[in-house]
Design an enzyme around this catalytic site. Structure first.
Site, PDB file in Angstrom:
ATOM      1  N   HIS A 104      -0.267  20.388  -8.701  1.00 26.31           N
ATOM      2  CA  HIS A 104      -1.265  21.678  -8.698  1.00 26.31           C
ATOM      3  C   HIS A 104      -1.063  22.288 -10.231  1.00 26.31           C
ATOM      4  O   HIS A 104      -0.279  23.191 -10.333  1.00 26.31           O
ATOM      5  CB  HIS A 104      -0.696  22.779  -7.435  1.00 26.31           C
ATOM      6  CG  HIS A 104      -0.785  22.058  -6.288  1.00 26.31           C
ATOM      7  ND1 HIS A 104      -2.193  21.736  -5.898  1.00 26.31           N
ATOM      8  CD2 HIS A 104       0.020  21.679  -5.538  1.00 26.31           C
ATOM      9  CE1 HIS A 104      -1.921  21.061  -4.354  1.00 26.31           C
ATOM     10  NE2 HIS A 104      -0.540  21.121  -4.279  1.00 26.31           N
ATOM     11  N   HIS A 114      -3.190  13.483  -6.538  1.00 22.85           N
ATOM     12  CA  HIS A 114      -2.409  13.192  -5.647  1.00 22.85           C
ATOM     13  C   HIS A 114      -2.077  11.720  -5.670  1.00 22.85           C
ATOM     14  O   HIS A 114      -3.083  10.913  -6.082  1.00 22.85           O
ATOM     15  CB  HIS A 114      -2.934  13.795  -4.245  1.00 22.85           C
ATOM     16  CG  HIS A 114      -2.501  12.656  -3.131  1.00 22.85           C
ATOM     17  ND1 HIS A 114      -2.875  11.553  -2.468  1.00 22.85           N
ATOM     18  CD2 HIS A 114      -1.269  12.799  -2.517  1.00 22.85           C
ATOM     19  CE1 HIS A 114      -2.213  11.124  -1.414  1.00 22.85           C
ATOM     20  NE2 HIS A 114      -1.193  12.107  -1.294  1.00 22.85           N
ATOM     21  N   ASN A 116       0.132   8.271  -3.814  1.00 20.27           N
ATOM     22  CA  ASN A 116       1.300   7.591  -2.655  1.00 20.27           C
ATOM     23  C   ASN A 116       1.281   6.218  -2.773  1.00 20.27           C
ATOM     24  O   ASN A 116       0.309   5.660  -2.802  1.00 20.27           O
ATOM     25  CB  ASN A 116       0.846   8.247  -1.337  1.00 20.27           C
ATOM     26  CG  ASN A 116       1.639   7.673  -0.265  1.00 20.27           C
ATOM     27  OD1 ASN A 116       1.672   6.488   0.073  1.00 20.27           O
ATOM     28  ND2 ASN A 116       2.368   8.800   0.062  1.00 20.27           N
ATOM     29  N   PHE A 117       2.437   5.601  -2.667  1.00 22.43           N
ATOM     30  CA  PHE A 117       2.615   4.302  -2.692  1.00 22.43           C
ATOM     31  C   PHE A 117       3.596   4.062  -1.831  1.00 22.43           C
ATOM     32  O   PHE A 117       4.824   4.488  -1.953  1.00 22.43           O
ATOM     33  CB  PHE A 117       2.822   3.545  -4.110  1.00 22.43           C
ATOM     34  CG  PHE A 117       1.811   4.057  -5.166  1.00 22.43           C
ATOM     35  CD1 PHE A 117       0.680   3.387  -5.268  1.00 22.43           C
ATOM     36  CD2 PHE A 117       2.163   5.195  -6.007  1.00 22.43           C
ATOM     37  CE1 PHE A 117      -0.406   3.813  -5.990  1.00 22.43           C
ATOM     38  CE2 PHE A 117       1.077   5.449  -6.938  1.00 22.43           C
ATOM     39  CZ  PHE A 117      -0.254   4.940  -6.924  1.00 22.43           C
ATOM     40  N   ARG A 118       3.644   3.079  -0.961  1.00 23.73           N
ATOM     41  CA  ARG A 118       4.499   2.932   0.070  1.00 23.73           C
ATOM     42  C   ARG A 118       4.521   1.484   0.823  1.00 23.73           C
ATOM     43  O   ARG A 118       3.512   0.732   0.556  1.00 23.73           O
ATOM     44  CB  ARG A 118       4.312   3.975   1.306  1.00 23.73           C
ATOM     45  CG  ARG A 118       2.907   3.732   1.879  1.00 23.73           C
ATOM     46  CD  ARG A 118       2.529   4.996   2.934  1.00 23.73           C
ATOM     47  NE  ARG A 118       1.082   4.721   3.525  1.00 23.73           N
ATOM     48  CZ  ARG A 118      -0.100   5.148   2.657  1.00 23.73           C
ATOM     49  NH1 ARG A 118      -0.078   5.762   1.656  1.00 23.73           N
ATOM     50  NH2 ARG A 118      -1.192   4.682   3.216  1.00 23.73           N
ATOM     51  N   GLY A 266      10.200  13.039  13.019  1.00 24.97           N
ATOM     52  CA  GLY A 266      11.534  13.785  12.648  1.00 24.97           C
ATOM     53  C   GLY A 266      11.842  13.861  11.403  1.00 24.97           C
ATOM     54  O   GLY A 266      13.006  13.965  10.839  1.00 24.97           O
ATOM     55  N   GLY A 267      10.960  13.792  10.292  1.00 19.96           N
ATOM     56  CA  GLY A 267      11.066  13.645   8.911  1.00 19.96           C
ATOM     57  C   GLY A 267      11.778  14.966   8.135  1.00 19.96           C
ATOM     58  O   GLY A 267      11.804  16.241   9.043  1.00 19.96           O
TER      59      GLY A 267
END
Length: 308
Positions: A104, A114, A116-118, A266-267
């Site tokens: 930001h 943004h 994201n890599f997973r 539950g992270g």
């Protein structure tokens, strides 16, 4: 499979260092990324176990807030958000490893980015584990610069075409559809790439595409930051940025799969919500003036073919 997961983890932790170092080089005050390493206790009452490292920058002259967060977690049962479209995975154990970032900027003329890599592995403790990759990157401008969106999408297309020429149009469309606020009938920004359930090729081929895509994030974003970070802006510009950030908050809390998955499983809440902007505003039934810079952004963020 464990060896492959560890290889991806090593890549992501190095990428985290590369990205935070590159962003810090553009900061003009003493703000730095601070590392917050965490580990979930391995106790029976914990639904989710694992560890991670959330790297946060706050109060910068260039970057008002940013997070680049790595995590590797595992659990005995996939949460509902991960099995809604794949009922065959319900009840399976899982491992999830990923890097997620949101930047930001302070200056309203620098867009928020943004990425994201997973990787997910369901039934990793079985003889037939099911793996898939997901990720991408997207851009959320507050004031329109067409050349920025063209550069962003050209970078995305170049990396996709290196692997599969069907990827860019497919993942670009998916991005436009995913980062869409149904209740506002608005896209969040100008898009980029979004993919999930990627396992259409061999593991190594998918791995190579995702890592190339991840490495291209800086190529896509840093030139835009360098070009826009010193543009002078007024309080009116800042107010509009804060108003549009409200859309970012709405999307993340209502629609974002990563946020929903993290909270359902539950992270670590502090890390999950670290992508929120430092400030945002909502104005009741506010409308931009006709012909104003602010009105133009609503046309600018509509899906289009950025590469002629």
């Amino acid at each position: 499979m464990q060896e492959k997961i560890s290889k991806f983890e090593d890549f992501l932790t190095q990428l985290q260092q590369n990205i935070t170092t590159a962003l810090e080089q553009h900061e003009t005050n003493a703000a730095k990324f601070i590392s917050d390493k965490w580990q979930k206790p391995d106790t029976p009452d914990q639904k989710l176990k694992g560890y991670g490292n959330s790297m946060i920058i706050e109060g910068g002259e260039i970057f008002e807030k940013g997070v680049v967060a790595f995590s590797r977690v595992h659990g005995s049962e996939l949460p509902p958000s991960a099995t809604a479209k794949r009922q065959e995975l319900a009840g399976k154990s899982f491992i999830a490893t990923g890097l997620s970032l949101v930047i930001h900027p302070r200056n309203p003329f620098v867009p928020t980015s943004h990425a994201n890599f997973r990787i997910f592995i369901a039934g990793a403790d079985t003889d037939n584990p099911i793996w898939w990759f997901g990720g991408g990157f997207d851009l959320t401008p507050y004031y329109p610069f067409e050349e920025d969106a063209i550069h962003w999408h050209q970078t995305a297309k170049n990396i996709c075409d290196k692997h599969d020429k069907t990827y860019y149009p497919k993942f670009k469309k998916w991005c436009d559809e995913y980062f869409y606020l149904k209740h506002r009938d608005e896209c969040r920004g100008v898009g980029g790439l979004f993919f999930d359930d990627l396992n259409d090729k061999s593991f190594d081929e998918c791995f190579n595409f995702v890592t190339d895509c991840a490495n291209s994030y800086l190529d896509a974003y840093i030139p835009i930051v360098a070009q826009r970070k010193n543009i002078e802006y007024s309080q009116k510009h800042k107010d509009f940025q804060l108003y549009r950030r409200g859309r970012y908050v709405e999307f993340n809390l209502v629609f974002d799969r990563g946020t929903i998955f993290g909270l359902q499983s539950g992270g670590r809440t502090e890390s999950i919500l670290s992508s929120m902007p430092p400030m945002a505003t909502w104005k009741y039934n506010w409308q931009p003036e006709l012909g104003s810079e602010e009105e133009k952004v609503y046309q600018y963020i509509k899906p289009r073919d950025w590469i002629k």
